[in-house]
Design an enzyme around this catalytic site. Structure first.
Site, short mmCIF file in Angstrom:
data_model
loop_
_atom_site.label_atom_id
_atom_site.label_comp_id
_atom_site.label_asym_id
_atom_site.label_seq_id
_atom_site.Cartn_x
_atom_site.Cartn_y
_atom_site.Cartn_z
N ASN A 82 0.89 -1.21 -0.22
CA ASN A 82 -0.10 -0.02 0.05
C ASN A 82 0.85 1.06 0.02
O ASN A 82 1.99 1.56 0.46
CB ASN A 82 -0.99 0.06 1.28
CG ASN A 82 -0.31 0.59 2.38
OD1 ASN A 82 -0.36 1.90 2.65
ND2 ASN A 82 0.18 -0.13 3.41
N LYS B 251 8.61 3.62 16.70
CA LYS B 251 8.04 2.42 15.85
C LYS B 251 9.44 2.56 14.90
O LYS B 251 9.55 3.09 14.22
CB LYS B 251 6.92 2.90 15.25
CG LYS B 251 6.21 1.86 14.20
CD LYS B 251 4.84 1.87 13.83
CE LYS B 251 4.54 0.72 12.99
NZ LYS B 251 3.13 0.64 12.88
N GLY C 214 3.59 -7.46 12.42
CA GLY C 214 4.15 -7.73 11.23
C GLY C 214 3.60 -9.15 10.80
O GLY C 214 4.20 -10.02 11.20
N ASN D 218 5.94 7.53 14.34
CA ASN D 218 6.26 6.75 13.44
C ASN D 218 7.20 7.47 12.58
O ASN D 218 7.55 8.35 11.57
CB ASN D 218 5.03 6.86 12.51
CG ASN D 218 5.45 6.34 11.00
OD1 ASN D 218 6.20 5.61 10.77
ND2 ASN D 218 4.23 6.27 10.12
N ILE E 229 -1.21 4.42 0.74
CA ILE E 229 -2.23 5.24 1.16
C ILE E 229 -2.03 6.48 1.71
O ILE E 229 -2.63 7.35 1.88
CB ILE E 229 -3.29 4.45 1.79
CG1 ILE E 229 -2.65 4.25 3.27
CG2 ILE E 229 -4.05 3.28 1.16
CD1 ILE E 229 -3.86 3.96 4.31
N GLY E 230 -0.51 6.82 1.96
CA GLY E 230 -0.27 7.84 3.01
C GLY E 230 -0.58 7.81 4.20
O GLY E 230 -1.23 6.62 4.65
N CYS F 273 8.83 8.31 8.17
CA CYS F 273 8.12 9.31 7.28
C CYS F 273 9.59 9.98 6.68
O CYS F 273 10.89 10.02 7.22
CB CYS F 273 7.71 10.32 8.15
SG CYS F 273 6.28 9.71 8.79
N GLY G 174 1.39 -7.77 6.36
CA GLY G 174 0.77 -9.12 6.28
C GLY G 174 1.70 -10.54 6.29
O GLY G 174 2.98 -9.89 6.42
N ILE H 253 7.45 -4.19 13.75
CA ILE H 253 8.21 -3.42 12.66
C ILE H 253 6.98 -2.56 12.01
O ILE H 253 5.82 -3.07 11.81
CB ILE H 253 8.99 -4.04 11.65
CG1 ILE H 253 7.94 -5.13 10.91
CG2 ILE H 253 10.24 -4.68 12.38
CD1 ILE H 253 8.67 -5.95 9.68
C1 LIG Z 1 -3.45 0.39 5.34
C2 LIG Z 1 -2.15 0.45 6.44
C3 LIG Z 1 -1.85 1.71 7.04
C4 LIG Z 1 -1.01 2.01 7.85
N1 LIG Z 1 -0.95 3.04 8.32
C5 LIG Z 1 0.27 3.27 9.30
C6 LIG Z 1 0.13 4.62 9.89
O1 LIG Z 1 -0.38 5.46 9.85
N2 LIG Z 1 1.51 4.87 11.00
C7 LIG Z 1 2.29 3.71 11.13
O2 LIG Z 1 3.28 3.83 11.90
N3 LIG Z 1 2.01 2.47 10.42
C8 LIG Z 1 1.10 2.46 9.53
N4 LIG Z 1 0.89 1.17 9.07
C9 LIG Z 1 1.97 0.16 9.37
C10 LIG Z 1 1.13 -1.11 10.50
O3 LIG Z 1 0.85 -0.15 11.56
C11 LIG Z 1 2.12 -2.24 10.83
O4 LIG Z 1 3.26 -1.83 11.21
C12 LIG Z 1 2.36 -3.16 9.52
O5 LIG Z 1 1.45 -2.94 8.71
C13 LIG Z 1 2.73 -4.46 9.83
O6 LIG Z 1 1.58 -5.35 10.43
P1 LIG Z 1 0.60 -5.98 9.66
O7 LIG Z 1 1.37 -7.09 8.87
O8 LIG Z 1 -0.18 -6.59 11.15
O9 LIG Z 1 -0.15 -5.15 9.07
C14 LIG Z 1 -0.17 0.84 8.17
C15 LIG Z 1 -0.15 -0.35 7.56
C16 LIG Z 1 -1.20 -0.58 6.38
C17 LIG Z 1 -1.50 -1.83 6.03
#
Ligand SMILES: Cc1cc2nc3c(=O)[nH]c(=O)nc-3n(C[C@H](O)[C@H](O)[C@H](O)COP(=O)(O)O)c2cc1C
Length: 241
Positions: free
Chosen positions: A5, A100, A181, A62, A7-8, A65, A152, A126
């Site tokens: 993704n 993070k 993660g 976070n 998505i910002g 960035c 994922g 992570i």
């Molecule tokens: C759609 C989406 C939006 C995310 N937005 C943020 C965010 O705003 N800030 C942040 O620190 N991590 C963000 N992440 C990262 C997740 O918090 C997480 O660290 C990462 O997706 C790994 O975990 P998962 O495999 O359970 O998704 C985002 C991940 C996804 C998929």
């Protein structure tokens, strides 16, 4: 296996969150953590300062960035830059700060060490792993931004190793880790806890299984009962090497 993704970081801005959203949340029942991003170190500090004067329970930084003053490189890819962000946020709040950490770097242990020195109270390990995908017919990137964050189950082995590595540093200072993660099942969550996570975060799995957290909690409770382990605390970092 996962999701790519770009998505910002859409959000309505810290003023709207503090003034309009936080008053509607039930802080009696749930702990809330604000995830803070920025394009400059001053941005991070200003947003953190705004949350300091709010009921939020903790502030997660976070650091993945882009730093617009350094050509857009991610703060979190460099230990010194990460520590500068943490130090600036530390001076802006007395609330717990969770750094993070990014997997897109060479030495996550050095990063963790410097973040602790700069005042981090905890880690989230992570963030997403950078990747891309190509449409071969159009010969164009599928993600408009070219690069995207991979999350994922595909990233679980990477995340697990990073939690294990950060735990080696964090345990010396009693600094807790939120492992995340690719967690989908109770067994996934248990792997992270055994590797050193005190708690876990679930992201991508909730897109296709909104009840994943409940199933994971039930599965952990069953595991603890089956192994006659009194609490999760006894499992944290219990990896036998
Ligand atoms: C759609 C989406 C939006 C995310 N937005 C943020 C965010 O705003 N800030 C942040 O620190 N991590 C963000 N992440 C990262 C997740 O918090 C997480 O660290 C990462 O997706 C790994 O975990 P998962 O495999 O359970 O998704 C985002 C991940 C996804 C998929």
């Amino acid at each position: 296996m996962g999701m790519l993704n770009a998505i910002g970081l859409q959000n309505p801005g810290v003023d709207k969150v503090v003034d309009e959203i936080l008053p509607g949340l039930d802080f009696e029942e749930t702990r809330f953590i604000a995830n803070v991003c920025g394009s400059t170190i001053e941005d991070y500090a200003a947003v953190t300062r705004r949350f300091d004067d709010s009921p939020i329970d903790a502030i997660e930084i976070n650091i993945s960035c882009p730093n617009i003053k350094e050509g857009g490189v991610s703060f979190g890819n460099y230990p010194e830059m990460s520590a500068k962000v943490v130090a600036a946020c530390r001076s802006a709040t007395s609330k717990p700060i969770i750094a993070k950490l990014s997997p897109n770097q060479t030495d996550i242990q050095e990063n963790a060490r410097l973040c602790i020195e700069a005042g981090a109270d905890g880690f989230a390990v992570i963030n997403t792993v950078m990747g891309m995908a190509i449409d071969v017919e159009a010969r164009q990137p599928i993600i408009g931004n070219v690069r995207g964050g991979l999350s994922g189950p595909a990233i679980k082995p990477i995340a697990l190793l990073k939690v294990h590595q950060v735990h080696e540093i964090a345990k010396v200072h009693n600094v807790p880790i939120i492992g995340q993660g690719g967690i989908v099942t109770a067994e996934d969550a248990l792997e992270f806890i055994i590797a050193g996570a005190t708690t876990v975060g679930i992201g991508t799995a909730l897109f296709y299984d909104p009840l994943a957290c409940r199933k994971i909690n039930d599965g952990i409770a069953q595991y603890l009962a089956r192994h006659e382990i009194p609490s999760i605390a006894a499992l944290v970092g219990s990896l036998q090497l």
